[in-house]
Design a protein around this motif. Structure first.
Motif, mmCIF file in Angstrom:
data_model
loop_
_atom_site.group_PDB
_atom_site.id
_atom_site.type_symbol
_atom_site.label_atom_id
_atom_site.label_comp_id
_atom_site.label_asym_id
_atom_site.label_seq_id
_atom_site.Cartn_x
_atom_site.Cartn_y
_atom_site.Cartn_z
ATOM 1 N N ASP A 34 -33.551 -69.546 -53.162
ATOM 2 C CA ASP A 34 -33.570 -69.077 -51.779
ATOM 3 C C ASP A 34 -35.003 -68.855 -51.305
ATOM 4 O O ASP A 34 -35.979 -69.060 -52.044
ATOM 5 N N LYS A 35 -35.157 -68.417 -50.060
ATOM 6 C CA LYS A 35 -36.478 -68.296 -49.454
ATOM 7 C C LYS A 35 -37.335 -67.277 -50.189
ATOM 8 O O LYS A 35 -38.544 -67.482 -50.395
ATOM 9 N N LYS A 36 -36.753 -66.174 -50.617
ATOM 10 C CA LYS A 36 -37.527 -65.150 -51.323
ATOM 11 C C LYS A 36 -37.937 -65.622 -52.718
ATOM 12 O O LYS A 36 -39.005 -65.276 -53.204
ATOM 13 N N CYS A 37 -37.082 -66.386 -53.340
ATOM 14 C CA CYS A 37 -37.390 -66.910 -54.665
ATOM 15 C C CYS A 37 -38.493 -67.962 -54.580
ATOM 16 O O CYS A 37 -39.468 -67.939 -55.331
ATOM 17 N N GLY A 38 -38.323 -68.905 -53.677
ATOM 18 C CA GLY A 38 -39.353 -69.904 -53.455
ATOM 19 C C GLY A 38 -39.290 -71.124 -54.348
ATOM 20 O O GLY A 38 -40.086 -72.053 -54.184
ATOM 21 N N ILE A 39 -38.367 -71.172 -55.297
ATOM 22 C CA ILE A 39 -38.253 -72.319 -56.190
ATOM 23 C C ILE A 39 -37.521 -73.455 -55.489
ATOM 24 O O ILE A 39 -36.467 -73.249 -54.880
ATOM 25 N N ASP A 40 -38.078 -74.665 -55.579
ATOM 26 C CA ASP A 40 -37.431 -75.860 -55.035
ATOM 27 C C ASP A 40 -36.618 -76.499 -56.156
ATOM 28 O O ASP A 40 -37.176 -77.094 -57.078
ATOM 29 N N LEU A 41 -35.302 -76.369 -56.075
ATOM 30 C CA LEU A 41 -34.439 -76.879 -57.137
ATOM 31 C C LEU A 41 -34.360 -78.395 -57.152
ATOM 32 O O LEU A 41 -33.757 -78.970 -58.056
ATOM 33 N N ASN A 42 -34.946 -79.056 -56.163
ATOM 34 C CA ASN A 42 -35.025 -80.518 -56.179
ATOM 35 C C ASN A 42 -36.217 -81.014 -56.991
ATOM 36 O O ASN A 42 -36.387 -82.222 -57.171
ATOM 37 N N THR A 43 -37.038 -80.088 -57.473
ATOM 38 C CA THR A 43 -38.179 -80.457 -58.300
ATOM 39 C C THR A 43 -37.681 -81.072 -59.607
ATOM 40 O O THR A 43 -36.761 -80.540 -60.236
ATOM 41 N N PRO A 44 -38.261 -82.189 -60.046
ATOM 42 C CA PRO A 44 -37.859 -82.785 -61.340
ATOM 43 C C PRO A 44 -37.965 -81.757 -62.466
ATOM 44 O O PRO A 44 -38.923 -81.007 -62.552
ATOM 45 N N GLY A 45 -36.943 -81.742 -63.297
ATOM 46 C CA GLY A 45 -36.883 -80.792 -64.392
ATOM 47 C C GLY A 45 -35.905 -79.661 -64.147
ATOM 48 O O GLY A 45 -35.465 -79.006 -65.094
#
Length: 293
Positions: A155-166
């Motif tokens: 989410d926005k607060k987390c900031g992680i892009d789950l589409n990132t490879p890996g």
């Protein structure tokens, strides 16, 4: 305005007003219903007359009066298939309702907008609770202080892009058991338990669009064994493509080592627990106001 045209029509003393409902599922499928005896079309939507939804049915099944444009209602229609209800495709669907002059659909007024709540089956019919826009006011707000992170991964607060490879992989299904246990290629570049607490999303097949939360992620006999907390509502067949997304246990070590995202960690791992409140003084410790750790 369209509602002004409807008001002028009602002021004439004669009325040919009916109700129309539009239901939009989360997957984008839009269905229209009306209690009129012929189909009505406006805004690019055909409102079917054979829906089984009538004003009388609404009055009898809700048991509640309309209050500030909020109401409960019932929907039953052949277009609402049992398999789709079981699969959860109607959960949280958006619902809109109009009063419409059937002889001139441009004369209409929007009287309700909200979402579908709980869906139940009674015989061959389906009942759906209607929740108004103020339903969101019943949701808890604010921040909770506890040891684990309060963010939702991605989410926005987390900031992680789950589409990132890996952080994700799409793979073909080898086999499944009861739509809850799935076997896919091992993908050895991802260690066991990498996808635990993540999600399994169905990308192709009859169950496309459905997803489940991963309970266990193990590697057994050259295959990856994925177990969900709850079974999917539709059959997932061999060779259907699923997407596995990494999970997070919301602890500081995971945030730092797995996602390199410590700056966005929203937990408080050093907050005192209940055992600290009832603990007795310790003479051996240096009591200088510093960290107890």
């Amino acid at each position: 305005m369209k509602d002004d045209a409807l008001s002028n029509h009602l002021a004439a003393g004669t009325s040919d007003v009916v109700r129309c409902w539009r239901l939009t599922r989360s997957d984008g499928v839009s269905l229209g219903f009306t209690d009129h005896d012929v189909d009505i079309s406006f805004d690019g939507q055909v409102f079917k007359a054979n829906s089984g939804l009538t004003a009388a049915a609404l009055s009898q099944t809700t048991g509640l009066s309309v209050d500030n444009s909020e109401a409960l209602g019932a929907l039953s229609d052949a277009a609402i298939r049992e398999t789709d209800v079981v699969a959860g495709r109607f959960d949280g669907a958006r619902i809109e309702a109009w009063h419409v002059c059937w002889s001139d659909p441009n004369s209409r007024a929007l009287v309700f907008r909200g979402t579908l709540g709980e869906l139940t089956r009674t015989g061959q019919a389906f009942s759906a609770e209607l929740r108004g826009l103020s339903e969101t006011l019943n949701q808890p707000t604010g921040r909770v202080y506890h040891k684990s992170c309060s963010c939702i991964l991605g989410d926005k607060k987390c900031g992680i892009d789950l589409n990132t490879p890996g952080y994700h992989v799409e793979t073909a299904l080898k086999s499944s058991v009861d739509n809850r246990l799935f076997y896919v290629p091992a993908h050895s570049e991802y260690e066991a338990r990498w996808f635990e607490r993540g999600t399994l999303d169905v990308v192709s097949g009859m169950a496309v669009g459905l997803f489940g939360v991963i309970k266990n992620d193990r590697i057994e006999d050259g295959l990856r064994r994925i177990e969900l907390w709850a079974p999917l509502g539709s059959e997932v067949a061999e060779n259907d493509v699923v997407r596995l997304t990494a999970g997070c246990d919301k602890t500081m070590p995971t945030c730092k080592l797995k996602f390199s995202n410590l700056m966005n960690f929203r937990g408080f791992p050093d907050i005192p627990g209940d055992d600290w409140l009832v603990s007795s003084p310790a003479r051996a410790w240096v009591l200088n106001g510093g960290s107890r750790r």
